[in-house]
Design a protein around this motif. Sequence first.
Motif, mmCIF file in Angstrom:
data_model
loop_
_atom_site.group_PDB
_atom_site.id
_atom_site.type_symbol
_atom_site.label_atom_id
_atom_site.label_comp_id
_atom_site.label_asym_id
_atom_site.label_seq_id
_atom_site.Cartn_x
_atom_site.Cartn_y
_atom_site.Cartn_z
ATOM 1 N N ASN A 1 0.832 -1.207 0.000
ATOM 2 C CA ASN A 1 0.000 0.000 0.000
ATOM 3 C C ASN A 1 0.863 1.251 0.000
ATOM 4 N N THR A 2 1.851 1.251 0.858
ATOM 5 C CA THR A 2 2.748 2.390 0.953
ATOM 6 C C THR A 2 3.394 2.661 -0.407
ATOM 7 N N LEU A 3 3.835 1.560 -0.988
ATOM 8 C CA LEU A 3 4.500 1.678 -2.283
ATOM 9 C C LEU A 3 3.535 2.282 -3.315
ATOM 10 N N GLU A 4 2.310 1.743 -3.298
ATOM 11 C CA GLU A 4 1.313 2.229 -4.249
ATOM 12 C C GLU A 4 1.041 3.713 -4.011
ATOM 13 N N ARG A 5 0.850 4.045 -2.703
ATOM 14 C CA ARG A 5 0.531 5.431 -2.373
ATOM 15 C C ARG A 5 1.655 6.359 -2.808
ATOM 16 N N GLU A 6 2.894 5.973 -2.452
ATOM 17 C CA GLU A 6 4.065 6.765 -2.817
ATOM 18 C C GLU A 6 4.076 7.011 -4.327
ATOM 19 N N PHE A 7 3.895 5.836 -4.992
ATOM 20 C CA PHE A 7 3.926 5.943 -6.461
ATOM 21 C C PHE A 7 2.888 6.920 -6.982
ATOM 22 N N MET A 8 1.669 6.752 -6.407
ATOM 23 C CA MET A 8 0.583 7.561 -6.913
ATOM 24 C C MET A 8 0.845 9.037 -6.621
ATOM 25 N N VAL A 9 1.355 9.262 -5.372
ATOM 26 C CA VAL A 9 1.669 10.646 -5.009
ATOM 27 C C VAL A 9 2.666 11.236 -6.007
ATOM 28 N N HIS A 10 3.741 10.452 -6.257
ATOM 29 C CA HIS A 10 4.774 10.960 -7.176
ATOM 30 C C HIS A 10 4.249 11.050 -8.586
ATOM 31 N N ALA A 11 3.471 10.021 -8.929
ATOM 32 C CA ALA A 11 2.945 10.013 -10.285
ATOM 33 C C ALA A 11 2.055 11.244 -10.493
ATOM 34 N N ASP A 12 1.205 11.528 -9.457
ATOM 35 C CA ASP A 12 0.322 12.675 -9.556
ATOM 36 C C ASP A 12 1.138 13.967 -9.649
ATOM 37 N N ALA A 13 2.208 14.010 -8.861
ATOM 38 C CA ALA A 13 3.046 15.203 -8.874
ATOM 39 C C ALA A 13 3.663 15.415 -10.256
ATOM 40 N N ILE A 14 4.143 14.324 -10.835
ATOM 41 C CA ILE A 14 4.757 14.409 -12.152
ATOM 42 C C ILE A 14 3.688 14.827 -13.177
ATOM 43 N N ARG A 15 2.486 14.193 -12.994
ATOM 44 C CA ARG A 15 1.416 14.531 -13.945
ATOM 45 C C ARG A 15 1.024 16.006 -13.841
ATOM 46 N N ARG A 16 0.973 16.514 -12.561
ATOM 47 C CA ARG A 16 0.643 17.931 -12.393
ATOM 48 C C ARG A 16 1.673 18.796 -13.097
ATOM 49 N N MET A 17 2.920 18.390 -12.954
ATOM 50 C CA MET A 17 3.991 19.146 -13.610
ATOM 51 C C MET A 17 3.804 19.122 -15.133
ATOM 52 N N ALA A 18 3.382 17.909 -15.569
ATOM 53 C CA ALA A 18 3.192 17.730 -17.007
ATOM 54 C C ALA A 18 2.019 18.587 -17.479
ATOM 55 N N SER A 19 0.967 18.644 -16.693
ATOM 56 C CA SER A 19 -0.201 19.408 -17.139
ATOM 57 C C SER A 19 0.089 20.902 -17.100
ATOM 58 N N ARG A 20 0.923 21.323 -16.123
ATOM 59 C CA ARG A 20 1.305 22.741 -16.116
ATOM 60 C C ARG A 20 2.094 23.086 -17.378
ATOM 61 N N LEU A 21 2.953 22.164 -17.772
ATOM 62 C CA LEU A 21 3.761 22.397 -18.987
ATOM 63 C C LEU A 21 2.862 22.378 -20.220
ATOM 64 N N ALA A 22 1.837 21.551 -20.147
ATOM 65 C CA ALA A 22 0.927 21.463 -21.294
ATOM 66 C C ALA A 22 0.151 22.758 -21.446
ATOM 67 N N LYS A 23 -0.217 23.380 -20.335
ATOM 68 C CA LYS A 23 -0.953 24.625 -20.374
ATOM 69 C C LYS A 23 -0.081 25.765 -20.849
ATOM 70 N N ASP A 24 1.139 25.619 -20.522
ATOM 71 C CA ASP A 24 2.059 26.712 -20.878
ATOM 72 C C ASP A 24 3.212 26.159 -21.684
ATOM 73 N N PRO A 25 2.922 25.851 -23.016
ATOM 74 C CA PRO A 25 3.957 25.172 -23.814
ATOM 75 C C PRO A 25 5.195 26.034 -24.010
ATOM 76 N N GLN A 26 5.024 27.393 -23.846
ATOM 77 C CA GLN A 26 6.143 28.261 -24.084
ATOM 78 C C GLN A 26 6.947 28.505 -22.841
ATOM 79 N N LYS A 27 6.688 27.687 -21.829
ATOM 80 C CA LYS A 27 7.396 27.909 -20.548
ATOM 81 C C LYS A 27 8.877 27.838 -20.785
ATOM 82 N N PRO A 28 9.568 28.857 -20.385
ATOM 83 C CA PRO A 28 11.005 28.820 -20.624
ATOM 84 C C PRO A 28 11.675 27.717 -19.799
ATOM 85 N N GLU A 29 12.784 27.294 -20.370
ATOM 86 C CA GLU A 29 13.527 26.182 -19.724
ATOM 87 C C GLU A 29 13.891 26.489 -18.304
ATOM 88 N N SER A 30 14.265 27.769 -18.106
ATOM 89 C CA SER A 30 14.719 28.134 -16.746
ATOM 90 C C SER A 30 13.600 27.988 -15.733
#
Length: 748
Positions: free
Chosen positions: A60-89
């Motif tokens: 369960n812990t492993l799943e939760r951790e994964f999901m937490v991280h996965a969600d975090a990565i996905r949020r990051m991905a969706s922010r980048l998707a909303k702002d495709p021109q986001k500068p590298e910096s």
Amino acid sequence: MAYSPLNGGLFPKRLLHPAFPVVIFIVFFGLAAGFRYGLIGQYTGQIQSNLENETRSMANTLEREFMVHADAIRRMASRLAKDPQKPESEWREDARNYLNDFRIYQAIEWIDRDFIIRWLEPLASNEGVVGFNSAFNQQRRSALEAAIRTGNYDISGVIELRQGGKGIVIYAPVGTGPNNNGFVAGVFKMETLARQLMATREPGMFRIEIRSRGATVYTLSDFERSDATASYTVPIKLPTLNWQLNLEPSPEWFEKQTSPWPRWTFITLLFMGLLTSLATLFLQLILKRNEALLTARRKLDEEIAQRETIQQDLVRLESTDTLTGLANRRFFMEDLAHTLNIANRQSYQVALVMLDLDRFQMLNDSLGHQFGDALLVQVAGCLNQLSNERVTVAYSGGDEFMICLQHVEDIDDVLHLLGRIKQCFETPFNVQGEAHKITATLGVAVYPQSGLDADTLLRNADIALYRAKEQGRNTYQFYTEGMQEREVMRLELEKDLSQALVKNEFVLHYQPQLNLDSGEINSVEALIRWQHPRRGLLAPGEFIPLAEESGRITEIGHWVVMAACQQLAAWRGTRFEHLRVAVNLSGRELDDDSLVERVRNTLAAEGVPADRLEVELTEEIFIQNIEHNLGQLRRLHDLGVHLAIDDFGVGYSSLAYLRNFPVDLLKIDRSFITEVTERHDDAVITRAVINLAHNLGLQVVAEGVETRAQLDLLRSQGCNMAQGYLISRPVPAVELEKALSNGAFEQV
Ligand code: C2E
Ligand code: CA
Ligand code: CA
């Protein structure tokens, strides 16, 4: 049977069997083993479920951790998707924040549509990764393309990281389908992930394996793999992955989980079993010992009882005469002593009667010991009927009985007892099929006047008995003081008697027998006297019974025969040459086999013809030892010696014997003559005896003739001779000669 806890039912016998403690122990052992097994089973289940829980919780812990991280990565991905021109910096700034927030990431990457890694944070030590194609194989490419299509994230399996080590990468697509602008990817190092999983747990407790489709893809282990079978596997529910988590606990973990209770229960029960069986064994030993003691006790009791019985028998035998069944002398004397004690305290008298059977010895000798015994038994039986709480009867031995009257009020009591004793002898005893008339003589001593203790009383009763015997038997005598003196005298005489022969103290007196036909004296009776140095001239009645008792009578008899023969020899050639001398022989002298030989020798030595000598014997020779006596008399008669029966009429002889014995003369007993002129029956008897004798061809002498009337009567009845004080007292030879010379007897 004595009570025994073993036989009595407190304990069944088998409980004492030596196997019983062992059985107890085995039962306890079984119980302990059972409990242990049960408890271990229970605890093993517990451990298993603990392990399952642990595993599940880890997954369960492993799943939760994964999901937490996965969600975090996905949020990051969706922010980048909303702002495709986001500068590298700006992206890098974002990524660094993530890295700081979630220390688990090895790196965060941006991957372009063509799966090439473009941006990377942190860049340091990851430079080599930039430009790397994430779709490095067909499988990865399809997975990533699927993610672009669906917009779902993808998780790589455990892969060899470009940065080194094993890791997992979460790919979150930036935009879906044609709008896709690559992926934001988070790289985990497996190790870091695992450490985080283990963070809350004690180190070294589990070996953790992550398996993908059955194959181990990652192992986190602080210990070497054991061959322990206890392990648990649960699936890890993560998208796109088919993972399982396998948890294998370390021995220490087991140790921690394992309860001490099964062992302690086992040990405790085993210990209890041991104690119980030991206690049982101990109890058994005690009970067995107890049983042994009881058995020993019982045996001892039996033995004691047996001994007591034997003792009682012995006492009874000791106190009872086996022949007569009466109390014996010893017992009687003890009882008498006891009785005298009581009598002393209560001041009353006690009578002791000594009873002696008359002529028993004679009967015993002539009819045999069996007869004697049978007679004694009969007499005992009769006397025993007298015994009651006041009268005890005992057999003293020989032909003597003792009777004790324990409580005498006055002399009548004793006389009454004597009368009852006399009754015993009134009817003849039937012994061996024949009736025998027996008489008894009694001596009585009365406590306290005739003796103060049992022994004295007995001795004095004896003395009285002796006196009664002297007085002609079939009578009784009470002990008197004078008797004591007589007894002393008797004892003295007995002593002196042993010297009398040597000292030549005996003399013969002669009593003439008057021939009633011719008026002549042709015979004299020699009667012995003892010239005692102190007591003077003693009559035979005073010492002959003593001599008979002591056996000295035989020597005395020899002396009498010799003295008579010497007298006859002395008369040879004188005017007394024709005299015949009659000597008295007691029955005991006839027992001596050398008697005839001696008589012959004496006659020969003195040169005296045998027919000058006459022998007087009493009737008892017809009763005792008949064959022997007959032989003796025949041989005496063959010698030529005359034979006379003395005291005829008082004995109990059958007259038939007179036919068989070679007898010349009958001497009618003085008791018939004394009152022959007054008493008709005496006269009748006298005449009958005279007739009988004459019919048998025998001469008759009447003894004890004291009056002329007696003499006349006897003469008229045809009696042949007379002897008595009327004619002459027994006198010394010299006087006899003088009287004969003087013709003193001619006037009679
Ligand atoms: P016995 O043979 O009957 O002797 C007769 C006894 O009667 C004698 O007594 C004699 O003195 C006594 N006597 C004679 N005439 C008369 C009389 O008229 N009136 C009275 N009252 N008595 C008379 P003794 O001499 O005292 O002898 C007693 C017994 O002693 C004898 O009785 C005899 O049995 C025994 N005796 C005597 N001398 C001897 C002996 O040498 N050897 C043995 N074994 N016994 C002897
Ligand atoms: Ca005689
Ligand atoms: Ca006589």
